[in-house]
Design an enzyme around this catalytic site. Structure first.
Site, mmCIF file in Angstrom:
data_model
loop_
_atom_site.group_PDB
_atom_site.id
_atom_site.type_symbol
_atom_site.label_atom_id
_atom_site.label_comp_id
_atom_site.label_asym_id
_atom_site.label_seq_id
_atom_site.Cartn_x
_atom_site.Cartn_y
_atom_site.Cartn_z
ATOM 1 N N GLU A 40 0.857 -1.183 0.000
ATOM 2 C CA GLU A 40 0.000 0.000 0.000
ATOM 3 C C GLU A 40 0.895 1.236 0.000
ATOM 4 O O GLU A 40 1.996 1.228 0.572
ATOM 5 C CB GLU A 40 -0.852 -0.025 1.271
ATOM 6 C CG GLU A 40 -1.758 1.171 1.481
ATOM 7 C CD GLU A 40 -2.451 1.134 2.844
ATOM 8 O OE1 GLU A 40 -3.535 1.731 2.951
ATOM 9 O OE2 GLU A 40 -1.920 0.507 3.772
ATOM 10 N N LYS A 106 -9.701 0.607 -1.703
ATOM 11 C CA LYS A 106 -9.778 0.150 -0.313
ATOM 12 C C LYS A 106 -11.147 0.454 0.286
ATOM 13 O O LYS A 106 -11.598 1.606 0.289
ATOM 14 C CB LYS A 106 -8.673 0.841 0.495
ATOM 15 C CG LYS A 106 -8.553 0.407 1.949
ATOM 16 C CD LYS A 106 -7.386 1.153 2.588
ATOM 17 C CE LYS A 106 -7.155 0.756 4.024
ATOM 18 N NZ LYS A 106 -6.040 1.527 4.625
ATOM 19 N N CYS A 142 -4.503 -3.472 3.651
ATOM 20 C CA CYS A 142 -4.178 -3.110 5.031
ATOM 21 C C CYS A 142 -5.328 -3.318 6.025
ATOM 22 O O CYS A 142 -5.608 -4.440 6.416
ATOM 23 C CB CYS A 142 -3.655 -1.678 5.060
ATOM 24 S SG CYS A 142 -2.616 -1.306 6.503
#
Length: 266
Positions: A40, A106, A142
């Site tokens: 990321e 995300k 993440c």
């Protein structure tokens, strides 16, 4: 399926970060990997003003990643930032090369441990999988790791691998949480879980603001039975891993949590 996880520490300059992507992609290709995943925020590290550097998926930064993937002859996955409404950005994974072209935004934003990603980042809403050489791979980023339903959605879509680029925030207990959560998500969905984090800046000789989630290293490949098959330490490195895809079917026969879950809901 041979994959590579490139654990690097990125800085605030997207052009300089492309140099690392280029070098690592060619190293991965030389190892025989068909896919190389970067963390990321490969485009630019957190603690950088994101809106001024965000670019669309057809912008110069992503275009150069495509050139790198083509030259190396493999699929590259890299975290970048794309423009969103109201002056925000989207935390995006670009997936490109070898006939694959996709992106994932995300879904779960890091509003935790005193950090509010949602102040500057707009959330995605779509579960995304891609096919690499006929192997279906689910995409996550993440903080998504804390939400098992996303990884079960990967499995429901036919994925046997879930890929998790991250820039994991440091702090008390965070290493334990990283290792626990990556193993748990592999077990939840009985998939191979490949997690690539930013290298710990201290181990890379880089100074960053204390509160920025800039990585702790410990990129890992987890088997569908939840066991750690390989793992890097805190510093920069390139992890090469061979995934036995037949193992997914074997584990799912022995521990049919996905099938049992479906039966329980019927």
């Amino acid at each position: 399926m041979r994959i590579a996880l490139s654990q690097i520490t990125t800085g605030p300059d997207p052009e300089k970060n492309l140099t690392a992507v280029r070098e690592q992609a060619h190293r991965a290709a030389e190892s025989g990997a068909r896919l190389v995943a970067f963390p990321e925020a490969t485009m630019a590290c957190f603690a950088t003003p994101l809106a001024p550097l965000a670019e669309p998926l057809d912008g110069p930064w992503a275009t150069e990643v495509r050139r790198i993937a083509k030259a190396a002859g493999l699929v590259v996955v890299a975290g970048m930032f794309t423009p969103a409404e109201a002056g925000k950005v989207t935390n995006t994974l670009l997936v490109t090369g070898s006939g694959v072209e996709a992106s994932y935004d995300k879904i779960h934003l890091y509003d935790a441990f005193g950090f509010t990603e949602s102040d500057t980042v707009a959330p995605g809403s779509e579960v995304v999988t891609v096919d690499v050489d006929g192997v279906r791979v689910g995409l996550a980023t993440c903080y998504d790791i804390r939400f098992p339903e996303l990884f079960r959605a990967h499995a429901d879509a036919g994925a046997v691998v879930s890929l998790l680029p991250a820039s994991w925030g440091a702090g008390p207990g965070k290493r334990d949480q990283w290792e626990l959560l990556t193993r748990a998500r592999a077990l939840d969905a009985t998939v191979w879980l490949a997690a690539v984090d930013q290298a710990d800046p201290a181990a890379s000789g880089t100074s960053v603001p204390q509160k920025a989630p800039t990585g702790i290293g410990l990129s890992a490949v987890i088997g569908p039975d939840g066991t750690v098959r390989d793992q890097l330490q805190e510093g920069p490195g390139l992890l090469i891993a061979d995934l036995d895809l037949d193992e997914v079917a074997s584990v799912r026969r022995n521990v049919p949590v996905l099938a049992n879950r479906a039966l329980a809901r019927s």
